[in-house]
Design an enzyme around this catalytic site. Structure first.
Site, PDB file in Angstrom:
ATOM      1  N   GLU A  33      10.594  76.931  62.869  1.00  9.12           N
ATOM      2  CA  GLU A  33      10.160  77.912  63.376  1.00  9.12           C
ATOM      3  C   GLU A  33       9.574  78.949  61.979  1.00  9.12           C
ATOM      4  OE1 GLU A  33      14.039  80.290  64.363  1.00  9.12           O
ATOM      5  OE2 GLU A  33      12.201  82.365  64.318  1.00  9.12           O
ATOM      6  N   ARG A 257      23.107  67.775  61.074  1.00  8.91           N
ATOM      7  CA  ARG A 257      22.229  68.238  59.709  1.00  8.91           C
ATOM      8  C   ARG A 257      21.867  67.283  58.417  1.00  8.91           C
ATOM      9  NH1 ARG A 257      20.982  73.500  59.701  1.00  8.91           N
ATOM     10  NH2 ARG A 257      20.352  74.060  61.504  1.00  8.91           N
ATOM     11  N   LYS A 267      17.875  78.994  56.118  1.00  6.72           N
ATOM     12  CA  LYS A 267      16.221  79.365  55.389  1.00  6.72           C
ATOM     13  C   LYS A 267      16.811  81.314  55.237  1.00  6.72           C
ATOM     14  CE  LYS A 267      13.999  78.468  58.337  1.00  6.72           C
ATOM     15  NZ  LYS A 267      13.152  77.990  60.013  1.00  6.72           N
TER      16      LYS A 267
END
Ligand code: ATP
Ligand code: MG
Length: 546
Positions: A33, A257, A267
């Site tokens: 994104e 992850r 982020k």
């Protein structure tokens, strides 16, 4: 197709799929994104997605998952492209989920027509109340049984901007009693009067992640859609949408992850560090971002090795930052040019030297083709302040009055005396050199224990050195009490503004990595210019962090 052995369970799945002839070739995607800069975790995802495609003769798309107009921006798009390329990967296509907005809208209409979606007037709070819990089923929305025609009209009016934000949503009609909460009539579209970085003001309804991601995979014919574990519960909805729409059956696979200690890796949090000026931008060399690591001098190779060593797992774990540093050292040791830089100088006068003597030093002992460089050994030189002691303890093998030391690549010197100012501070050191002790041709018979780096006062160039420590004081700033920002290490940047470098470093470029002898690995800062040469410390020579 490759016969190579599998490195992880994802590769195993793909290898089997190909063996069974499920696919002729595979297509993966990396779907960031564009709402921030990429970090180490993304690097793991990039290496996995592009890596498996490379390994099995497939391809990878770069797809910007830009369905949330408020937080997205073109600067992030550009930085993401740069980072993927810098890591050394080539995408087959660049796509944007926003390219599919019209198609996704048509998919939504299809669901409405099939009776699989409806317009709901409940507010977010009301919806949350009716959602039930893990132990209790939810309640059906009172708008669940609207007619297809009414739903179609309302959806069109939503698109046309007839309603306010939050007034209406499009929901899938699935099962309010499903044990999977995500299947309890999930949102597909919401109203947002926001400017999109690519589609501008064309849309005021935007698809939710769950109604964009799988469909985008399908539109591109992605075979293996690899994501992180938090999407496991979404897989059922991913499959439901594909099945209801009867479109290309992409499949979702999940891995754990990548986590690393002494840093944060979301982020959202990294953005806070930037906007609150706790670091100097997304590419601050202390940041775990790809751009920060690049600026610090960490190489793509060492990031790839690190990601490989950390492994692709089914369960989360926390990796050591020092593992990354280990990989960086291993890589840089092979490629770094050896140079001498004095960070914290004190002057040494070689009283019995009245000429300049040329000496030659190898550029990299690890590289047989690395060659040598020439340096001038002069009457006045700098050494590190910490390499001299007036009252040394036993086993201090550096410089002290009466003691012999070798100056790297040059001569053995013996300290004869020191000069002090009125306050008693040492201002300069006097030495005598042994003319028959030149490195490579030493007949002096003296065997000093220590070797020091040095630069010529006359020829050295002034440089600034920036040395970095961990950005956080605790291993896991996320799990500590309070806010993660409370655990920032205030001493994570140390600047040496009075350093001197040997003249060859005037030609340093962003293509070079350096080992400053006895000091560590260094890399030119991107802000350096002819007036001010700045080096960032990439990593020390040894793991000295405690
Ligand atoms: P963040 O929480 O940092 O914003 P994200 O998952 O929201 O991360 P995206 O831009 O949506 O960021 O992620 C793009 C891809 O990178 C996704 O497939 C995501 O699963 C993957 N990814 C993100 N963080 C990690 C991580 N720490 N380890 C491995 N993959 C990750
Ligand atoms: Mg995300």
């Amino acid at each position: 197709m490759s016969e190579a052995t599998s490195n992880n369970f994802i590769e195993e799945i793909i290898s089997n799929d190909l063996k069974e002839g499920k696919y002729k070739s595979i297509l993966t995607r990396f779907p960031p994104e564009p709402n921030g800069f990429l970090h180490m975790g993304h690097a793991a995802s990039i290496c996995l997605n592009f890596g498996v495609a490379e390994k099995f003769g497939g391809k990878t798309n770069l797809r910007f998952d830009d369905t949330n107009p408020i937080t997205e921006d073109t600067i992030f798009v550009d930085s993401i492209k740069e980072d993927v390329q810098w890591l050394g990967f080539k995408w087959e296509n660049i796509f944007y989920a926003s390219d599919y907005f019209e198609q996704l809208y048509q998919f939504a209409i299809q669901l409405i027509q099939q009776g699989d979606a409806y317009i709901c007037d409940l507010s977010a709070e009301e919806m949350a109340k009716q959602k039930g819990s893990l132990t209790e089923p939810g309640q059906n929305s009172p708008y669940r049984n609207r007619s297809v025609d009414e739903n179609l009209t309302l959806f069109e009016q939503m698109r046309a901007g007839k309603f306010k934000e939050g007034e209406k949503t499009l929901r899938a009609k699935i099962d309010m009693a499903s044990p999977n909460m995500i299947m309890r009539d999930p949102l597909l579209y919401r109203i947002k009067f926001a400017h999109h970085h690519r589609t501008g003001d064309k849309w005021c309804i935007y698809p939710m992640y769950d109604f964009a991601h799988g469909q985008s995979d399908s539109i591109e014919n992605i075979t293996h859609s690899i994501c992180t574990l938090e999407f496991v519960p979404h897989r059922e909805l991913y499959d439901w949408c594909i099945q209801k729409l009867n479109i290309y059956p992409s499949h979702q696979y999940e891995f754990a992850r990548l986590n690393v200690n002494y840093t944060v890796m979301s982020k959202r949090k990294l953005k806070q560090l930037v906007t609150e000026s706790l670091v100097n931008g997304w590419d601050d060399p202390r940041m775990p971002t790809i751009s920060g690591m690049r600026r610090r001098g960490i190489t793509p190779n060492s990031i790839k090795t690190f990601v490989q060593k950390a492994g692709i797992a089914k369960r989360e774990k926390v990796n050591e930052f020092s593992l990354l540093e280990f990989c960086v050292r291993e890589d840089l040791n092979k490629i770094a040019l050896r140079r001498m830089v004095v960070l914290d100088p004190i002057k040494v006068i070689i009283d019995n030297l009245d000429t300049e003597i040329e000496v030659e030093i190898e550029n990299n002992p690890e590289d047989e083709y690395g060659g040598n460089r020439k340096l001038l050994f002069t009457k006045e030189i700098y050494i590190e302040q910490e390499d001299f002691m007036e009252n040394p303890p036993k086993k201090f093998f550096r410089m002290s009055v009466g003691q012999h030391v070798r100056l790297k690549g040059a001569f053995i010197v013996q300290c004869t005396s020191i000069d002090k100012d009125m306050e008693g501070n040492i201002t300069q050191i006097h030495c005598a050199y042994l003319p028959n002790s030149k490195s490579g041709n030493d007949t002096s018979g003296v065997k000093p224990q220590g070797t020091l780096h040095w630069v010529s006062c006359q020829y050295a160039i002034p440089v600034e050195i920036r040395e970095y420590d961990r950005l956080f004081k605790v291993e896991n700033p996320d799990s500590e009490e309070g806010n993660f920002k409370d655990y920032i290490n205030e001493n994570s940047l140390k600047t040496y503004s009075n350093a001197f470098a040997e003249p060859a470093l005037k030609e340093a470029s962003l293509n070079d990595h350096f080992q400053f002898l006895r000091k560590g690995y260094f890399y030119l800062d991107k802000d350096a210019n002819d007036e001010k040469i700045i080096f960032n410390k990439t990593v020390g020579l040894k793991d000295s962090w405690k």
